[in-house]
Motif scaffolding. Structure first.
Motif, PDB file in Angstrom:
ATOM      1  N   MET A   1      13.761 109.035  13.580  1.00 13.20           N
ATOM      2  CA  MET A   1      15.117 108.298  13.421  1.00 13.20           C
ATOM      3  C   MET A   1      16.066 108.143  12.233  1.00 13.20           C
ATOM      4  O   MET A   1      17.281 108.582  12.162  1.00 13.20           O
ATOM      5  N   ASP A   2      15.217 107.928  11.339  1.00 13.47           N
ATOM      6  CA  ASP A   2      15.713 107.961  10.056  1.00 13.47           C
ATOM      7  C   ASP A   2      16.571 109.265   9.521  1.00 13.47           C
ATOM      8  O   ASP A   2      17.486 109.435   8.950  1.00 13.47           O
ATOM      9  N   TYR A   3      15.697 110.480   9.949  1.00 19.53           N
ATOM     10  CA  TYR A   3      16.032 111.810   9.609  1.00 19.53           C
ATOM     11  C   TYR A   3      17.240 112.037  10.298  1.00 19.53           C
ATOM     12  O   TYR A   3      18.282 112.547   9.864  1.00 19.53           O
ATOM     13  N   GLU A   4      17.471 111.587  11.454  1.00 20.07           N
ATOM     14  CA  GLU A   4      18.773 111.957  12.414  1.00 20.07           C
ATOM     15  C   GLU A   4      19.860 111.143  11.809  1.00 20.07           C
ATOM     16  O   GLU A   4      20.844 111.539  11.771  1.00 20.07           O
ATOM     17  N   LYS A   5      19.656 109.757  11.418  1.00 20.51           N
ATOM     18  CA  LYS A   5      20.773 109.043  10.689  1.00 20.51           C
ATOM     19  C   LYS A   5      21.279 109.894   9.381  1.00 20.51           C
ATOM     20  O   LYS A   5      22.321 109.868   9.182  1.00 20.51           O
ATOM     21  N   ILE A   6      20.117 110.244   8.697  1.00 25.08           N
ATOM     22  CA  ILE A   6      20.561 110.971   7.395  1.00 25.08           C
ATOM     23  C   ILE A   6      21.240 111.830   7.695  1.00 25.08           C
ATOM     24  O   ILE A   6      22.327 112.548   6.821  1.00 25.08           O
ATOM     25  N   GLU A   7      20.947 112.934   8.680  1.00 23.33           N
ATOM     26  CA  GLU A   7      21.529 114.274   8.823  1.00 23.33           C
ATOM     27  C   GLU A   7      22.820 113.970   9.479  1.00 23.33           C
ATOM     28  O   GLU A   7      24.012 114.647   9.181  1.00 23.33           O
ATOM     29  N   GLN A   8      23.208 112.802  10.198  1.00 23.44           N
ATOM     30  CA  GLN A   8      24.511 112.355  10.699  1.00 23.44           C
ATOM     31  C   GLN A   8      25.493 112.103   9.584  1.00 23.44           C
ATOM     32  O   GLN A   8      26.919 112.392   9.601  1.00 23.44           O
ATOM     33  N   GLU A  10      24.976 112.883   6.445  1.00 22.11           N
ATOM     34  CA  GLU A  10      25.477 114.078   5.703  1.00 22.11           C
ATOM     35  C   GLU A  10      26.481 115.036   6.259  1.00 22.11           C
ATOM     36  O   GLU A  10      27.598 115.601   5.852  1.00 22.11           O
ATOM     37  N   LYS A  11      26.537 115.229   7.837  1.00 23.93           N
ATOM     38  CA  LYS A  11      27.308 115.781   8.533  1.00 23.93           C
ATOM     39  C   LYS A  11      28.839 115.108   8.216  1.00 23.93           C
ATOM     40  O   LYS A  11      29.854 115.872   8.136  1.00 23.93           O
ATOM     41  N   ARG A  12      28.731 113.686   8.434  1.00 23.75           N
ATOM     42  CA  ARG A  12      30.022 113.169   8.075  1.00 23.75           C
ATOM     43  C   ARG A  12      30.572 113.349   6.774  1.00 23.75           C
ATOM     44  O   ARG A  12      31.918 113.545   6.844  1.00 23.75           O
ATOM     45  N   ARG A  13      29.661 113.251   5.959  1.00 23.86           N
ATOM     46  CA  ARG A  13      30.200 113.463   4.549  1.00 23.86           C
ATOM     47  C   ARG A  13      30.905 114.924   4.155  1.00 23.86           C
ATOM     48  O   ARG A  13      31.764 114.892   3.606  1.00 23.86           O
ATOM     49  N   ARG A  14      30.121 115.791   5.028  1.00 31.02           N
ATOM     50  CA  ARG A  14      30.819 117.118   4.925  1.00 31.02           C
ATOM     51  C   ARG A  14      31.983 117.381   5.492  1.00 31.02           C
ATOM     52  O   ARG A  14      33.034 118.019   4.877  1.00 31.02           O
ATOM     53  N   ILE A  15      32.124 116.881   6.593  1.00 27.40           N
ATOM     54  CA  ILE A  15      33.397 116.777   7.328  1.00 27.40           C
ATOM     55  C   ILE A  15      34.382 116.014   6.426  1.00 27.40           C
ATOM     56  O   ILE A  15      35.693 116.572   6.385  1.00 27.40           O
ATOM     57  N   LEU A  16      34.299 114.887   5.871  1.00 32.00           N
ATOM     58  CA  LEU A  16      35.209 114.066   5.275  1.00 32.00           C
ATOM     59  C   LEU A  16      35.712 115.085   3.983  1.00 32.00           C
ATOM     60  O   LEU A  16      36.875 115.101   3.614  1.00 32.00           O
ATOM     61  N   GLY A  17      34.440 115.776   3.222  1.00 32.08           N
ATOM     62  CA  GLY A  17      35.012 116.498   2.182  1.00 32.08           C
ATOM     63  C   GLY A  17      35.691 117.536   2.536  1.00 32.08           C
ATOM     64  O   GLY A  17      36.856 118.048   1.911  1.00 32.08           O
ATOM     65  N   LYS A  18      35.554 118.301   3.485  1.00 32.66           N
ATOM     66  CA  LYS A  18      36.427 119.399   4.045  1.00 32.66           C
ATOM     67  C   LYS A  18      37.881 118.765   4.366  1.00 32.66           C
ATOM     68  O   LYS A  18      38.855 119.542   4.087  1.00 32.66           O
ATOM     69  N   GLY A  19      37.921 117.707   4.905  1.00 32.06           N
ATOM     70  CA  GLY A  19      39.221 117.316   5.308  1.00 32.06           C
ATOM     71  C   GLY A  19      40.085 116.891   3.895  1.00 32.06           C
ATOM     72  O   GLY A  19      41.217 117.109   4.098  1.00 32.06           O
TER      73      GLY A  19
END
Length: 287
Positions: A1-8, A10-19
């Motif tokens: 569960m913690d790994y899924e939260k960390i992955e999500q 990281e994904k939001r951080r990458r999307i925000l960085g690209k934006g």
């Protein structure tokens, strides 16, 4: 569960960085392109509408092409374009021959003092451009070549920077190809034409385009070396429009002439942009 939260996360951080990156690039692109838009907009505004604007308008409801007609009738802009084309083609062609032979000599041939000569050659890049202009002016004047195409062309038929750039690219070609060609009895000139130039074509295309842009935008030297209107280039034509064609107030007509002059360079870049990027990337890659 913690790994899924960390992955999500990281994904939001990458999307925000690209934006943020795309937003910054979009703003920067608008800043870079705005002068071109303003030039084009001003060129289609009528003289009266332009002067009636107390606050600059970012669009016009009644565009006109009259300014483009005036740009060709007030001064012989078509002749200036032809002069610039002749100057650009001849200068670029001669320069490519000169720098290709020079770069090949420094990259492949062996002769006494080569490194010293090349070091002294590179030191010329440290000389201020103003000093070179003065020396060239005195030389061309002493040769009685003022107000001639020869006088316009001669000082521009070589470039230390382009020789250095092409030499570095030639040196990336494996030595084994050169040795194999010499074993087969291939002359240096044939090896240059059949092997080196095709391999280094992207860099050479980039140099050609950069030189064309340099020649097309030349102002100081043509203005200095000639006062004959029959030899004026397009850069001189803009000044001619400002001083003699319409006076200093008809900015729309000047912008129309600038659009006409800039259009060939814009088309050239759009057509060869992939070659330019390829040449730049090859110039920074070893091997």
């Amino acid at each position: 569960m913690d790994y899924e939260k960390i992955e999500q996360s990281e994904k939001r951080r990458r999307i925000l960085g690209k934006g943020v990156t795309y937003l910054f690039l979009t703003i920067w692109a608008l800043i870079v392109l705005f002068p071109f838009y303003w030039m084009l907009l001003t060129s289609v505004k009528s003289y009266g509408a332009y002067n009636a604007e107390h606050i600059p308008a970012f669009f016009t409801a009644s565009p006109t092409l009259e300014n483009y007609k005036d740009a060709f009738t007030a001064v012989p802009l078509a002749k200036y374009l032809l002069n610039t084309l002749i100057f650009t083609v001849i200068t670029t062609a001669i320069m490519m021959v000169v720098i290709t032979l020079a770069a090949y000599a420094f990259a492949r041939l062996s002769f006494p003092g080569k490194n010293l000569v090349f070091t002294l050659f590179l030191s010329l890049m440290m000389i201020p451009a103003e000093l070179v202009v003065i020396t060239n002016f005195v030389t061309i004047t002493n040769l009685n070549l003022r107000n001639t195409f020869t006088g316009l062309i001669l000082p521009s038929v070589t470039s230390v920077f382009y020789i250095y750039l092409l030499k570095e690219n030639f040196e990336q070609v494996p030595d084994e190809l050169y040795r194999a060609a010499k074993v087969d009895g291939t002359s240096d000139l044939k090896f240059l034409c059949k092997v080196m130039i095709p391999i280094c074509k992207p860099t050479m295309v980039t140099i050609v385009i950069l030189k064309v842009i340099e020649c097309w935008n030349s102002y100081v030297w043509p203005r200095l070396i000639t006062d004959d209107p029959n030899l004026y280039l397009v850069s001189n034509g803009i000044q001619e429009i400002r001083e003699n064609g319409f006076g200093r107030e008809n900015i729309p007509a000047m912008m129309a002439a600038v659009v006409v002059i800039s259009l060939p360079l814009i088309v050239l870049f759009l057509v060869f942009r992939s070659r330019i990027m390829e040449g730049v990337s090859r110039g920074g890659t070893k091997g």
